[in-house]
Design an enzyme around this catalytic site. Structure first.
Site, mmCIF file in Angstrom:
data_model
loop_
_atom_site.group_PDB
_atom_site.id
_atom_site.type_symbol
_atom_site.label_atom_id
_atom_site.label_comp_id
_atom_site.label_asym_id
_atom_site.label_seq_id
_atom_site.Cartn_x
_atom_site.Cartn_y
_atom_site.Cartn_z
ATOM 1 N N GLU A 39 134.349 109.518 108.017
ATOM 2 C CA GLU A 39 133.958 110.740 107.326
ATOM 3 C C GLU A 39 133.057 111.492 108.298
ATOM 4 O O GLU A 39 132.057 110.934 108.764
ATOM 5 C CB GLU A 39 133.144 110.326 106.108
ATOM 6 C CG GLU A 39 133.372 111.128 104.868
ATOM 7 C CD GLU A 39 132.442 110.632 103.775
ATOM 8 O OE1 GLU A 39 131.432 111.303 103.567
ATOM 9 O OE2 GLU A 39 132.701 109.581 103.172
ATOM 10 N N ASP A 77 122.057 115.451 99.236
ATOM 11 C CA ASP A 77 121.652 114.504 100.274
ATOM 12 C C ASP A 77 120.164 114.202 100.269
ATOM 13 O O ASP A 77 119.338 115.077 100.015
ATOM 14 C CB ASP A 77 122.054 115.046 101.652
ATOM 15 C CG ASP A 77 123.542 114.874 101.894
ATOM 16 O OD1 ASP A 77 124.025 113.733 101.787
ATOM 17 O OD2 ASP A 77 124.220 115.885 102.147
ATOM 18 N N TYR A 88 136.321 109.393 95.630
ATOM 19 C CA TYR A 88 134.993 109.014 96.118
ATOM 20 C C TYR A 88 134.110 108.779 94.894
ATOM 21 O O TYR A 88 133.773 109.713 94.182
ATOM 22 C CB TYR A 88 134.423 110.143 96.983
ATOM 23 C CG TYR A 88 133.171 109.790 97.762
ATOM 24 C CD1 TYR A 88 132.047 109.241 97.148
ATOM 25 C CD2 TYR A 88 133.099 110.031 99.133
ATOM 26 C CE1 TYR A 88 130.906 108.920 97.867
ATOM 27 C CE2 TYR A 88 131.955 109.721 99.864
ATOM 28 C CZ TYR A 88 130.867 109.170 99.227
ATOM 29 O OH TYR A 88 129.733 108.868 99.936
#
Lengths: 394, 269
Positions: free
Chosen positions: B59, B70, B182
């Site tokens: 990735e 994040d 995911y």
């Protein structure tokens, strides 16, 4: 055709929507359902209205700034005195509404972001009143330049998190509050402070702020037996402006003007005028106008006013700009400071630096108009918090 | 290449990469590294190191100024990369000139892709030999035009699911998704965590009841022990912040990745 409500997916025209991590989508659905429920809940509305009257001190006056009008030499200038609200700004309208909503949603704590500190103070205040723990995210740079509000929030029992990432201003405070919310969804409501963020936040904030425009419109009709010619308000994220404009959107004779922060000039790199100088893009979960580079990275912004120092703007503003219903002007730091000083000297009112941008616009526009015209300016907050900035200039 | 082959390419290669590892209780190792961190050349070298050390799928993270999903490690890496002048077109050019042989996907927030232009981006991405893309702030409701544009170029738009996802959303992703799914391990952001989340096993089993797309689990996974524990529960495990830390601290990346790869077969060093 003008739309005043977002569609099912949260879009005003091409702007809005929900660009968020999957984790948040269900929480936003729940928030939307909860918000729609309280809209039709008489006990909620009555509790909110009672607080606005007895705690905030509404309705706020519409004051004719006669001395300012004489200085400008033209149209009559009226000030909607949101600075007279408890905590000194319009932010308390939304904070009380959302903390009440958080209780209805069964949440036990609230978090908020803040730029100038006014929304943080308002949320800390509402949380103190309604008995909820409160944590406020504030850019480290804003913590420095808006000290008095940091002290107020601490007195009110809020925990302050100084955000050290990115530009250390409002944008980064929102990023950090969203990250915190993602990890604390079960028991926490995020009290977003402006008409930004993923659907349904823009419409929630606007709804709780729309009391400003409802009162102003009624006050104008009672006083002049007609509507004003121009209504102006400063725009960072744009909550005081949307709260003011909403009731006037369908009044075609009323010119609506959003006043952005031109910083050192919209032609310079140092400004925060997203509508005037930006391009469509996604920030904080919504598609709107955005200051960004050609690779889609969000640009550093500048305004002397922390509350306007934000690279985005609420999606409804982007829509209203695109269809031409609202026009957007930009006022430089220097002109805002001059208006700040003038209002203090000639009317005995110290405005927030944010609101001083709208005052500066009104001064310029009034001079071009005849004395039978009426300009209403939303004086969105008081300027005590800005005395340190003013001092550092002289 | 015929049209059908084009349509199938990216998604099929991704599926195959997971299915190749599905026997003997093993799972695939997906490694996240950030393009441009600390420089573009360094990051491309790190990516090749990871591929050579046992990563099954790579990735490649695209730096963004406002990465709301994040944690601090990836935020800081993005700041460094942008400060060092990272530009997405340069990455695309580099990948086109020296294609990676291991299947890989790009992970980017939506705004850099909007700035690039959806159709132009998909065309250029296809030319690099990339298999697809992951966009953490593009939920199902906004994804349709991007998924169609990707599919038209033989690329997979990989959807994310979270522990908060309703059954209806899981079903939609598992039936409409491409390549793999995911699965975000926790209601949270990226970053290393000491322990695996509670109820991760029932969450991953719940996803699998809605379809047979490979499921890769990520967020908060950093140690070989965690990888080995997840091996029977998922088709793949994504490790990100741990590798960003390895790059930051100039650890031996090949060893870190090799230890994680061994753990996908149950061997904990």
């Amino acid at each position: 055709m003008l739309v005043t409500e977002p569609d099912q997916r949260g879009y005003f025209g091409a702007f809005g929507g929900r660009f968020v991590p999957e984790t948040l989508t269900v929480a936003l659905d729940e928030l939307q359902a909860g918000f729609e429920a309280v809209q039709h809940d008489a006990s909620f509305q009555s509790e909110f209205e009672t607080l606005l009257r007895d705690y905030v001190g509404r309705a706020t006056p519409l004051f004719e700034a006669g001395n300012l009008t004489r200085r400008a030499g033209g149209a009559r200038i009226f000030l909607k005195r949101e600075d007279l609200n408890h905590t000194g700004a319009h932010k308390i309208n939304n904070a009380l509404g959302q903390v009440l909503l958080a209780k209805r949603l069964g949440k036990s704590r609230v978090i908020a972001e803040t730029g100038a500190g006014q929304h943080g103070v308002a949320t800390a205040t509402a949380a103190a009143l309604l008995g909820m723990p409160c944590r406020v995210y504030m850019g480290a740079r804003d913590v420095e330049r808006q000290r008095p509000n940091v002290q107020r929030m601490r007195l009110l029992g809020a925990e302050i998190v100084a955000v050290e990432s990115g530009s250390k201003t409002l944008k980064d405070a929102i990023n950090e509050a969203m990250r915190a919310w993602i990890t604390e969804l079960d028991d926490t409501h995020y009290v977003v402070g402006s008409v930004v963020g993923p659907h349904p936040f823009p419409v929630i904030v606007r709804t709780f702020q729309s009391v400003i425009g409802r009162e102003s419109r009624r006050q104008c009709l009672e006083r002049f037996e007609r509507l004003p010619d121009i209504v102006a308000a400063c725009v960072g994220g744009g909550s005081n402006a949307m709260g003011m404009f909403h009731s006037f959107l369908r009044d075609e004779t009323v010119q609506l003007v959003g006043v952005e922060a031109a910083g050192s000039g919209v032609e310079s790199p140092a400004h925060a005028a997203s509508v005037s100088g930006g391009a469509p893009g996604v920030l904080h979960g919504a598609r709107s106008m955005l200051l960004q580079d050609r690779f889609g990275q969000v640009r550093a912004t500048h305004s002397i006013s922390a509350g306007l120092d934000y690279p985005g703007v609420g999606p409804e503003h982007a829509y209203l700009a695109e269809i031409g219903r609202v026009s957007y002007a930009a006022i430089t730091d220097d002109d805002a400071v001059a208006a700040f000083r003038l209002l203090a000297e000639c009317e005995g009112i110290i405005p927030a630096l944010e609101s001083a941008h709208a005052i500066a616009f009104a001064l310029q526009r009034a001079a071009d108009l005849t004395s039978d015209k009426i300009i209403v300016v939303n004086l969105s907050g008081r300027g005590d918090k800005d005395l340190g900035i003013l001092e550092s200039l002289s | 290449m015929s049209t059908t082959e084009t349509l199938a390419a990216g998604a099929t290669r991704l599926r195959a990469a997971f299915e190749a590892r599905s026997g003997d209780d093993a799972c695939a190792l997906v490694t996240y590294l950030m393009a441009g961190y600390p420089t573009l050349e360094d990051s491309l070298r790190h990516i090749r190191t990871a591929a050579a050390s046992g990563a099954d799928v790579i990735e490649i993270g695209i730096p963004h100024s406002d990465p709301i999903a994040d944690g601090p490690l990836i935020q800081e890496a993005a700041n460094v990369a942008l400060g060092n002048g990272f530009e997405l077109p340069q990455l695309i050019d580099a990948l086109r000139q020296e294609p990676l042989t291991v299947p890989y996907v790009l992970m980017s927030y939506i705004n850099p892709l909007l700035a690039y232009g959806c159709d132009e981006f998909m065309a250029d991405l296809q030319a690099t030999g990339c298999c697809g893309l992951i966009v953490p702030d593009l939920p199902l409701e906004e994804a349709l035009p991007w998924a169609e544009a990707a599919r038209g170029r033989g690329l997979a738009l990989v959807h994310l699911v979270a522990p908060t996802s309703t059954d209806a959303r899981l079903r939609a992703v598992m039936t409409a998704g491409d390549g793999f799914v995911y699965a975000v391990s926790v209601a949270g952001i990226t970053g290393t965590r000491a322990t695996l989340p509670d109820r991760i096993d029932s969450y991953l089993r719940r996803i699998k009841t809605f379809g047979d797309l490979p499921v890769a689990v990520g967020f908060g996974i950093s140690t070989p022990t965690q990888v080995a524990a997840l091996r029977p529960l998922a088709d793949g495990v994504v490790v990100g912040s741990r590798l960003i830390r390895a790059v930051r601290d100039q650890e031996n990346l090949a060893e870190v990745v090799a230890d994680l790869a061994a753990a996908t077969k149950g061997n904990i060093p």
